[in-house]
Design a protein around this motif. Structure first.
Motif, PDB file in Angstrom:
ATOM      1  N   ALA A  84       2.059 -24.726 -11.203  1.00  0.00           N
ATOM      2  CA  ALA A  84       3.014 -24.308 -10.169  1.00  0.00           C
ATOM      3  C   ALA A  84       2.355 -23.359  -9.176  1.00  0.00           C
ATOM      4  O   ALA A  84       1.464 -22.578  -9.518  1.00  0.00           O
ATOM      5  CB  ALA A  84       4.214 -23.642 -10.824  1.00  0.00           C
ATOM      6  N   ALA A  85       2.819 -23.407  -7.940  1.00  0.00           N
ATOM      7  CA  ALA A  85       2.327 -22.494  -6.901  1.00  0.00           C
ATOM      8  C   ALA A  85       2.873 -21.090  -7.152  1.00  0.00           C
ATOM      9  O   ALA A  85       3.908 -20.911  -7.801  1.00  0.00           O
ATOM     10  CB  ALA A  85       2.768 -22.990  -5.527  1.00  0.00           C
ATOM     11  N   ALA A  86       2.172 -20.097  -6.598  1.00  0.00           N
ATOM     12  CA  ALA A  86       2.573 -18.709  -6.817  1.00  0.00           C
ATOM     13  C   ALA A  86       3.998 -18.445  -6.322  1.00  0.00           C
ATOM     14  O   ALA A  86       4.754 -17.697  -6.953  1.00  0.00           O
ATOM     15  CB  ALA A  86       1.589 -17.768  -6.125  1.00  0.00           C
ATOM     16  N   ALA A  87       4.383 -19.075  -5.196  1.00  0.00           N
ATOM     17  CA  ALA A  87       5.735 -18.865  -4.663  1.00  0.00           C
ATOM     18  C   ALA A  87       6.787 -19.354  -5.655  1.00  0.00           C
ATOM     19  O   ALA A  87       7.832 -18.709  -5.848  1.00  0.00           O
ATOM     20  CB  ALA A  87       5.891 -19.577  -3.323  1.00  0.00           C
ATOM     21  N   GLN A  88       6.524 -20.493  -6.283  1.00  0.00           N
ATOM     22  CA  GLN A  88       7.457 -21.021  -7.277  1.00  0.00           C
ATOM     23  C   GLN A  88       7.499 -20.121  -8.510  1.00  0.00           C
ATOM     24  O   GLN A  88       8.569 -19.835  -9.059  1.00  0.00           O
ATOM     25  CB  GLN A  88       7.044 -22.440  -7.680  1.00  0.00           C
ATOM     26  N   LEU A  89       6.331 -19.650  -8.936  1.00  0.00           N
ATOM     27  CA  LEU A  89       6.274 -18.755 -10.086  1.00  0.00           C
ATOM     28  C   LEU A  89       7.053 -17.475  -9.812  1.00  0.00           C
ATOM     29  O   LEU A  89       7.749 -16.962 -10.697  1.00  0.00           O
ATOM     30  CB  LEU A  89       4.807 -18.432 -10.429  1.00  0.00           C
ATOM     31  N   ALA A 146      -3.416 -15.315 -10.632  1.00  0.00           N
ATOM     32  CA  ALA A 146      -3.369 -15.362  -9.169  1.00  0.00           C
ATOM     33  C   ALA A 146      -4.390 -14.384  -8.593  1.00  0.00           C
ATOM     34  O   ALA A 146      -4.748 -13.391  -9.244  1.00  0.00           O
ATOM     35  CB  ALA A 146      -1.963 -15.014  -8.681  1.00  0.00           C
ATOM     36  N   PRO A 147      -4.887 -14.639  -7.369  1.00  0.00           N
ATOM     37  CA  PRO A 147      -5.757 -13.638  -6.727  1.00  0.00           C
ATOM     38  C   PRO A 147      -5.082 -12.269  -6.732  1.00  0.00           C
ATOM     39  O   PRO A 147      -3.871 -12.172  -6.527  1.00  0.00           O
ATOM     40  CB  PRO A 147      -5.914 -14.191  -5.300  1.00  0.00           C
ATOM     41  N   THR A 148      -5.866 -11.230  -6.974  1.00  0.00           N
ATOM     42  CA  THR A 148      -5.278  -9.916  -7.216  1.00  0.00           C
ATOM     43  C   THR A 148      -4.433  -9.423  -6.054  1.00  0.00           C
ATOM     44  O   THR A 148      -3.367  -8.827  -6.254  1.00  0.00           O
ATOM     45  CB  THR A 148      -6.380  -8.894  -7.539  1.00  0.00           C
ATOM     46  N   GLY A 149      -4.867  -9.673  -4.811  1.00  0.00           N
ATOM     47  CA  GLY A 149      -4.079  -9.239  -3.660  1.00  0.00           C
ATOM     48  C   GLY A 149      -2.705  -9.889  -3.645  1.00  0.00           C
ATOM     49  O   GLY A 149      -1.686  -9.235  -3.352  1.00  0.00           O
ATOM     50  N   GLU A 150      -2.672 -11.170  -3.970  1.00  0.00           N
ATOM     51  CA  GLU A 150      -1.403 -11.904  -4.020  1.00  0.00           C
ATOM     52  C   GLU A 150      -0.528 -11.364  -5.157  1.00  0.00           C
ATOM     53  O   GLU A 150       0.684 -11.172  -4.993  1.00  0.00           O
ATOM     54  CB  GLU A 150      -1.711 -13.388  -4.229  1.00  0.00           C
ATOM     55  N   LEU A 151      -1.143 -11.125  -6.296  1.00  0.00           N
ATOM     56  CA  LEU A 151      -0.412 -10.586  -7.444  1.00  0.00           C
ATOM     57  C   LEU A 151       0.142  -9.201  -7.130  1.00  0.00           C
ATOM     58  O   LEU A 151       1.293  -8.882  -7.473  1.00  0.00           O
ATOM     59  CB  LEU A 151      -1.353 -10.522  -8.654  1.00  0.00           C
ATOM     60  N   ALA A 152      -0.658  -8.370  -6.454  1.00  0.00           N
ATOM     61  CA  ALA A 152      -0.212  -7.013  -6.110  1.00  0.00           C
ATOM     62  C   ALA A 152       1.014  -7.049  -5.206  1.00  0.00           C
ATOM     63  O   ALA A 152       1.938  -6.243  -5.368  1.00  0.00           O
ATOM     64  CB  ALA A 152      -1.344  -6.237  -5.441  1.00  0.00           C
ATOM     65  N   ASN A 153       1.032  -7.981  -4.256  1.00  0.00           N
ATOM     66  CA  ASN A 153       2.197  -8.086  -3.378  1.00  0.00           C
ATOM     67  C   ASN A 153       3.457  -8.444  -4.152  1.00  0.00           C
ATOM     68  O   ASN A 153       4.550  -7.970  -3.829  1.00  0.00           O
ATOM     69  CB  ASN A 153       1.939  -9.124  -2.283  1.00  0.00           C
ATOM     70  N   ILE A 154       3.296  -9.270  -5.185  1.00  0.00           N
ATOM     71  CA  ILE A 154       4.457  -9.657  -5.997  1.00  0.00           C
ATOM     72  C   ILE A 154       4.952  -8.464  -6.802  1.00  0.00           C
ATOM     73  O   ILE A 154       6.156  -8.192  -6.843  1.00  0.00           O
ATOM     74  CB  ILE A 154       4.099 -10.846  -6.915  1.00  0.00           C
ATOM     75  N   TRP A 155       4.048  -7.712  -7.454  1.00  0.00           N
ATOM     76  CA  TRP A 155       4.544  -6.581  -8.257  1.00  0.00           C
ATOM     77  C   TRP A 155       5.155  -5.499  -7.352  1.00  0.00           C
ATOM     78  O   TRP A 155       6.089  -4.817  -7.759  1.00  0.00           O
ATOM     79  CB  TRP A 155       3.501  -6.041  -9.219  1.00  0.00           C
ATOM     80  N   ARG A 156       4.627  -5.353  -6.134  1.00  0.00           N
ATOM     81  CA  ARG A 156       5.215  -4.375  -5.208  1.00  0.00           C
ATOM     82  C   ARG A 156       6.629  -4.780  -4.822  1.00  0.00           C
ATOM     83  O   ARG A 156       7.532  -3.928  -4.749  1.00  0.00           O
ATOM     84  CB  ARG A 156       4.339  -4.250  -3.955  1.00  0.00           C
ATOM     85  N   ARG A 157       6.834  -6.081  -4.575  1.00  0.00           N
ATOM     86  CA  ARG A 157       8.183  -6.538  -4.237  1.00  0.00           C
ATOM     87  C   ARG A 157       9.136  -6.306  -5.406  1.00  0.00           C
ATOM     88  O   ARG A 157      10.298  -5.934  -5.217  1.00  0.00           O
ATOM     89  CB  ARG A 157       8.162  -8.021  -3.847  1.00  0.00           C
ATOM     90  N   LYS A 158       8.647  -6.515  -6.616  1.00  0.00           N
ATOM     91  CA  LYS A 158       9.502  -6.314  -7.796  1.00  0.00           C
ATOM     92  C   LYS A 158       9.851  -4.831  -7.970  1.00  0.00           C
ATOM     93  O   LYS A 158      10.970  -4.490  -8.348  1.00  0.00           O
ATOM     94  CB  LYS A 158       8.800  -6.844  -9.050  1.00  0.00           C
ATOM     95  N   LEU A 159       8.897  -3.970  -7.696  1.00  0.00           N
ATOM     96  CA  LEU A 159       9.158  -2.534  -7.838  1.00  0.00           C
ATOM     97  C   LEU A 159      10.131  -2.023  -6.786  1.00  0.00           C
ATOM     98  O   LEU A 159      10.990  -1.188  -7.077  1.00  0.00           O
ATOM     99  CB  LEU A 159       7.841  -1.750  -7.743  1.00  0.00           C
ATOM    100  N   THR A 160      10.013  -2.534  -5.567  1.00  0.00           N
ATOM    101  CA  THR A 160      10.890  -2.050  -4.497  1.00  0.00           C
ATOM    102  C   THR A 160      12.276  -2.657  -4.589  1.00  0.00           C
ATOM    103  O   THR A 160      13.220  -2.151  -3.964  1.00  0.00           O
ATOM    104  CB  THR A 160      10.294  -2.361  -3.109  1.00  0.00           C
ATOM    105  N   GLY A 161      12.425  -3.716  -5.379  1.00  0.00           N
ATOM    106  CA  GLY A 161      13.745  -4.318  -5.552  1.00  0.00           C
ATOM    107  C   GLY A 161      14.721  -3.402  -6.253  1.00  0.00           C
ATOM    108  O   GLY A 161      15.933  -3.494  -6.067  1.00  0.00           O
ATOM    109  N   GLY A 162      14.196  -2.508  -7.085  1.00  0.00           N
ATOM    110  CA  GLY A 162      15.029  -1.485  -7.711  1.00  0.00           C
ATOM    111  C   GLY A 162      15.750  -1.901  -8.976  1.00  0.00           C
ATOM    112  O   GLY A 162      16.379  -1.064  -9.621  1.00  0.00           O
ATOM    113  N   SER A 163      15.689  -3.191  -9.344  1.00  0.00           N
ATOM    114  CA  SER A 163      16.420  -3.607 -10.541  1.00  0.00           C
ATOM    115  C   SER A 163      15.595  -3.335 -11.793  1.00  0.00           C
ATOM    116  O   SER A 163      14.362  -3.269 -11.745  1.00  0.00           O
ATOM    117  CB  SER A 163      16.753  -5.103 -10.482  1.00  0.00           C
ATOM    118  N   ARG A 164      16.290  -3.189 -12.906  1.00  0.00           N
ATOM    119  CA  ARG A 164      15.607  -2.969 -14.185  1.00  0.00           C
ATOM    120  C   ARG A 164      14.688  -4.145 -14.507  1.00  0.00           C
ATOM    121  O   ARG A 164      13.548  -3.967 -14.930  1.00  0.00           O
ATOM    122  CB  ARG A 164      16.655  -2.797 -15.279  1.00  0.00           C
TER     123      ARG A 164
END
Length: 287
Positions: free
Chosen positions: A37-42, A64-82
């Motif tokens: 699966a593509a990173a967007a789907q994951l 995933a490439p680390t830069g791409e992975l970092a952007n995903i974890w940042r989005r998850k952290l800023t989402g604010g949900s548990r």
């Protein structure tokens, strides 16, 4: 090195052999689904209500490439949900591409998550830090100051936090407070947690030693039900510690229909002559 890889294989085997067969097959199905699966789907699957699918997506995103992975974890952290915080911690735990440049950010994020109000989030952060220490990305120099205080606080925290520390303690640098915490957990009613405490005592490098451990294990061996997996863990630990008093109970365990992987690993590693007969019995079971 080789010993570290062997400990990780043992931890993985310990987790897998005690999963229900149905859960194993579901996990394998989702792993195959996520593999191509593509990173967007994951990233979309990280929000699934299905825990097994979320876990498989996290595992695949580690590659995933680390830069791409970092952007995903940042989005998850800023989402604010548990759930976003839990997922972010898991994503930061084991990137498979070079991520040294991101390590200060990861360490700061996980340290902050240790102070969240939700115990599950804090447990996920603790587990992620364990992976980073265990894989050598964080070192003994990092295990100091406020981070050390925060990790040690789990020993006095809620049951979920204590369980998380039991599972990850073998990865952290040696500390007497952690050792004493693990010894205390051996005699607790929750044998699943006691089992992980014993695993951490045995698999820490160097192994945690104390004069009180072997007598306590022998007492626990006598009173633990025959079919409780913790009994096999105790026997395996006593083999590794060279305690021959375990041999009569060990022979009975080797005659059971299923032999726990911990006992197999311990006997495989042992060269002690006193356990030769037990190694022969084990070998005969696999002929």
């Amino acid at each position: 090195g080789h010993r570290r890889q062997k400990r990780y294989r043992a931890a993985k085997a310990k987790l897998k052999c005690r999963l229900p067969e149905q859960r194993k097959s579901v996990s394998d199905h989702y792993y195959i689904q996520c593999r191509n699966a593509a990173a967007a789907q994951l990233e979309q699957w990280l929000d699934s209500d299905d825990e097994a699918l979320r876990q498989a997506a996290v595992m695949r995103l580690h590659f995933a490439p680390t830069g791409e992975l970092a952007n995903i974890w940042r989005r998850k952290l800023t989402g604010g949900s548990r759930y976003g915080q839990e997922t972010a911690a898991a994503l930061m735990a084991q990137p498979q591409h070079p991520f040294q440049a991101y390590l200060p950010e990861i360490k700061a994020n996980l340290t902050r998550l240790l102070h969240e109000g939700n115990d599950t989030v804090r447990s996920c952060a603790l587990a992620a830090l364990g992976h980073l220490f265990g894989n050598g990305h964080l070192t003994e120099n990092d295990f100091s100051g406020s981070l050390q205080t925060d990790i040690l606080a789990a020993a006095h925290g809620s049951p979920p936090l204590q369980n998380a520390l039991c599972q990850s303690a073998w990865r952290f640098p040696a500390h007497d407070e952690i050792k004493q915490f693990l010894i205390r957990q051996l005699d607790k009613p929750d044998t699943a947690q006691a089992s992980w405490a014993l695993f951490s005592l045995d698999n820490h490098e160097p192994r945690y030693e104390a004069t009180a451990i072997t007598p306590l294990l022998l007492r626990l061996l006598d009173r633990t039900p025959v079919h409780d997996p913790f009994r096999s863990d105790i026997a395996a630990s006593l083999i590794r510690r060279g305690e021959t008093a375990v041999i009569p109970a060990l022979k009975r365990l080797l005659c059971q229909q299923e032999i726990d992987s911990e006992i197999c690993l311990a006997l495989e590693d042992s060269t002690q002559p006193e356990f030769a007969e037990c190694r022969t019995i084990l070998a005969a079971r696999f002929e």
